[in-house]
Motif scaffolding. Structure first.
Motif, PDB file in Angstrom:
ATOM      1  N   LEU A  48      15.198  21.011  48.728  1.00 36.46           N
ATOM      2  CA  LEU A  48      14.519  22.243  48.315  1.00 36.46           C
ATOM      3  C   LEU A  48      15.493  23.417  48.292  1.00 36.46           C
ATOM      4  CD1 LEU A  48      11.112  21.883  50.205  1.00 36.46           C
ATOM      5  CD2 LEU A  48      11.553  21.563  47.763  1.00 36.46           C
ATOM      6  N   LEU A  49      16.446  23.420  49.218  1.00 41.60           N
ATOM      7  CA  LEU A  49      17.468  24.469  49.201  1.00 41.60           C
ATOM      8  C   LEU A  49      18.327  24.364  47.945  1.00 41.60           C
ATOM      9  CD1 LEU A  49      18.675  24.532  52.932  1.00 41.60           C
ATOM     10  CD2 LEU A  49      17.417  26.331  51.716  1.00 41.60           C
ATOM     11  N   ALA A  50      18.662  23.129  47.566  1.00 32.59           N
ATOM     12  CA  ALA A  50      19.457  22.917  46.343  1.00 32.59           C
ATOM     13  C   ALA A  50      18.671  23.369  45.117  1.00 32.59           C
ATOM     14  CB  ALA A  50      19.840  21.445  46.217  1.00 32.59           C
ATOM     15  N   ARG A 102      27.543  18.767  45.021  1.00 29.21           N
ATOM     16  CA  ARG A 102      26.512  18.314  45.972  1.00 29.21           C
ATOM     17  C   ARG A 102      25.606  17.269  45.345  1.00 29.21           C
ATOM     18  NH1 ARG A 102      22.473  22.303  49.371  1.00 29.21           N
ATOM     19  NH2 ARG A 102      21.217  20.651  50.334  1.00 29.21           N
ATOM     20  N   VAL A 103      25.192  17.514  44.122  1.00 26.92           N
ATOM     21  CA  VAL A 103      24.321  16.558  43.426  1.00 26.92           C
ATOM     22  C   VAL A 103      25.032  15.222  43.249  1.00 26.92           C
ATOM     23  CG1 VAL A 103      23.166  16.067  41.234  1.00 26.92           C
ATOM     24  CG2 VAL A 103      22.988  18.337  42.244  1.00 26.92           C
ATOM     25  N   ALA A 104      26.304  15.268  42.893  1.00 19.47           N
ATOM     26  CA  ALA A 104      27.075  14.040  42.676  1.00 19.47           C
ATOM     27  C   ALA A 104      27.224  13.226  43.954  1.00 19.47           C
ATOM     28  CB  ALA A 104      28.450  14.382  42.108  1.00 19.47           C
ATOM     29  N   PHE A 165      19.704  24.512  25.874  1.00 21.39           N
ATOM     30  CA  PHE A 165      19.971  24.991  27.226  1.00 21.39           C
ATOM     31  C   PHE A 165      18.702  25.062  28.054  1.00 21.39           C
ATOM     32  CE2 PHE A 165      20.999  28.340  30.370  1.00 21.39           C
ATOM     33  CZ  PHE A 165      22.129  27.773  30.926  1.00 21.39           C
ATOM     34  N   LYS A 166      17.619  25.569  27.457  1.00 17.40           N
ATOM     35  CA  LYS A 166      16.345  25.647  28.184  1.00 17.40           C
ATOM     36  C   LYS A 166      15.828  24.254  28.543  1.00 17.40           C
ATOM     37  CE  LYS A 166      14.571  28.330  25.013  1.00 17.40           C
ATOM     38  NZ  LYS A 166      13.606  29.163  24.236  1.00 17.40           N
ATOM     39  N   ALA A 167      15.938  23.324  27.618  1.00 16.78           N
ATOM     40  CA  ALA A 167      15.483  21.956  27.884  1.00 16.78           C
ATOM     41  C   ALA A 167      16.345  21.301  28.969  1.00 16.78           C
ATOM     42  CB  ALA A 167      15.529  21.129  26.600  1.00 16.78           C
ATOM     43  N   LEU A 168      17.633  21.558  28.934  1.00 14.89           N
ATOM     44  CA  LEU A 168      18.537  21.017  29.947  1.00 14.89           C
ATOM     45  C   LEU A 168      18.239  21.617  31.325  1.00 14.89           C
ATOM     46  CD1 LEU A 168      21.816  21.127  27.849  1.00 14.89           C
ATOM     47  CD2 LEU A 168      20.739  19.038  28.738  1.00 14.89           C
ATOM     48  N   ALA A 169      17.900  22.894  31.365  1.00 12.83           N
ATOM     49  CA  ALA A 169      17.543  23.533  32.631  1.00 12.83           C
ATOM     50  C   ALA A 169      16.285  22.898  33.212  1.00 12.83           C
ATOM     51  CB  ALA A 169      17.344  25.035  32.422  1.00 12.83           C
ATOM     52  N   ALA A 170      15.299  22.621  32.351  1.00 10.49           N
ATOM     53  CA  ALA A 170      14.067  21.980  32.810  1.00 10.49           C
ATOM     54  C   ALA A 170      14.353  20.581  33.351  1.00 10.49           C
ATOM     55  CB  ALA A 170      13.062  21.911  31.666  1.00 10.49           C
ATOM     56  N   PHE A 171      15.241  19.861  32.666  1.00 12.26           N
ATOM     57  CA  PHE A 171      15.624  18.527  33.133  1.00 12.26           C
ATOM     58  C   PHE A 171      16.275  18.608  34.512  1.00 12.26           C
ATOM     59  CE2 PHE A 171      19.351  15.858  33.773  1.00 12.26           C
ATOM     60  CZ  PHE A 171      18.756  14.609  33.884  1.00 12.26           C
ATOM     61  N   ALA A 172      17.236  19.524  34.670  1.00 15.58           N
ATOM     62  CA  ALA A 172      17.958  19.649  35.934  1.00 15.58           C
ATOM     63  C   ALA A 172      17.025  20.045  37.072  1.00 15.58           C
ATOM     64  CB  ALA A 172      19.085  20.676  35.789  1.00 15.58           C
ATOM     65  N   SER A 177      14.047  18.492  41.962  1.00 19.81           N
ATOM     66  CA  SER A 177      12.768  18.584  42.674  1.00 19.81           C
ATOM     67  C   SER A 177      12.380  17.266  43.331  1.00 19.81           C
ATOM     68  CB  SER A 177      11.658  19.024  41.718  1.00 19.81           C
ATOM     69  OG  SER A 177      11.350  17.999  40.786  1.00 19.81           O
ATOM     70  N   LYS A 178      13.009  16.164  42.908  1.00 22.20           N
ATOM     71  CA  LYS A 178      12.696  14.853  43.465  1.00 22.20           C
ATOM     72  C   LYS A 178      13.508  14.594  44.729  1.00 22.20           C
ATOM     73  CE  LYS A 178      11.750  13.009  38.849  1.00 22.20           C
ATOM     74  NZ  LYS A 178      12.175  12.058  37.787  1.00 22.20           N
ATOM     75  N   ASP A 179      12.975  13.719  45.579  1.00 19.27           N
ATOM     76  CA  ASP A 179      13.681  13.371  46.805  1.00 19.27           C
ATOM     77  C   ASP A 179      15.015  12.721  46.474  1.00 19.27           C
ATOM     78  OD1 ASP A 179      11.585  14.318  48.264  1.00 19.27           O
ATOM     79  OD2 ASP A 179      10.705  12.358  48.686  1.00 19.27           O
TER      80      ASP A 179
END
Length: 223
Positions: A48-50, A102-104, A165-172, A177-179
């Motif tokens: 959640l912090l990420a 961090r994600v990687a 860019f907006k679609a990519l932001a939604a994807f990211a 948001s997932k565990d």
């Protein structure tokens, strides 16, 4: 009487051993469950912090963009304002790079995930590059059937780079948001990060986003 007491004691020993083993096993299992729950809870808090950090970085991008687009015209090449905005865009980009590391290291990502995160990174860099070149926000992209790069502006909500860019932001955001899964091996994390930060997507990130996210636009691809 002593013999009877000893006999009763001997008889009680198995029950005592069983009781002690049961208590020990219960304590061990309980501790394992508690430890796993605490670990999962802590990991969720970090997730959640990420996600919160991503939202802040995304908001920072748009704040800088609007600030730049509203005041760019008429600024001299060495204007202090442009240097300040350039520094702010570089800072935001640095925060994004930190988040991607961090994600990687904390998630098991597919090739598709890596490509889309790399596309978002390339789109994000367009802001700093545009400020550096003293121009409105644009991306230099390779269009269909053309090896040359053309500057494509983000003007309008339906502009292909802006749409991507907006679609990519939604994807990211959805990904974050997932565990997250347990930390990946160091060599795997390194490989994932190399894929995300590769410059191979520099001129094709809009094409990749439109293809992988199944986006539609009458303005893209440019013939």
């Amino acid at each position: 009487m002593g013999s009877a007491l000893w006999a009763e004691t001997v008889k009680a020993v198995p029950n005592l051993v069983v009781a002690l083993l049961t208590l020990s096993l219960g304590w061990f299992v309980s501790n394992r469950i508690t430890a796993r729950w605490d670990e999962r809870k802590k990991r969720r808090e970090l997730d959640l912090l990420a996600l919160g950090a991503f939202y802040e970085i995304y908001g920072q991008f748009f704040a800088i963009w609007k600030l730049w687009s509203g005041a760019r015209k008429g600024l001299p090449e060495d204007d202090e304002f442009r240097r300040e905005v350039l520094e702010r865009s570089a800072e935001a980009e640095g925060r994004l790079e930190s988040l991607l590391v961090r994600v990687a290291s904390e998630r098991n990502l597919s090739d598709r995930d890596c490509t889309l995160l790399g596309c978002f990174r390339q789109g994000f860099q367009s802001l700093r590059e545009s400020i550096r070149n003293n121009e409105d926000l644009r991306s230099r992209l390779r269009t269909a059937g053309n090896q040359a790069r053309l500057p494509v502006q983000w003007t309008g909500s339906e502009a292909p780079p802006y749409t991507a860019f907006k679609a990519l932001a939604a994807f990211a955001a959805n990904l974050l948001s997932k565990d997250s899964s347990p930390a990946t091996k160091a060599e795997t994390a390194s490989s994932i990060l190399m894929k995300i930060t590769s410059n191979r997507l520099e001129a094709t990130w809009v094409d990749e986003a439109f293809t992988l996210l199944d986006l539609k636009s009458p303005s893209w691809p440019i013939k």
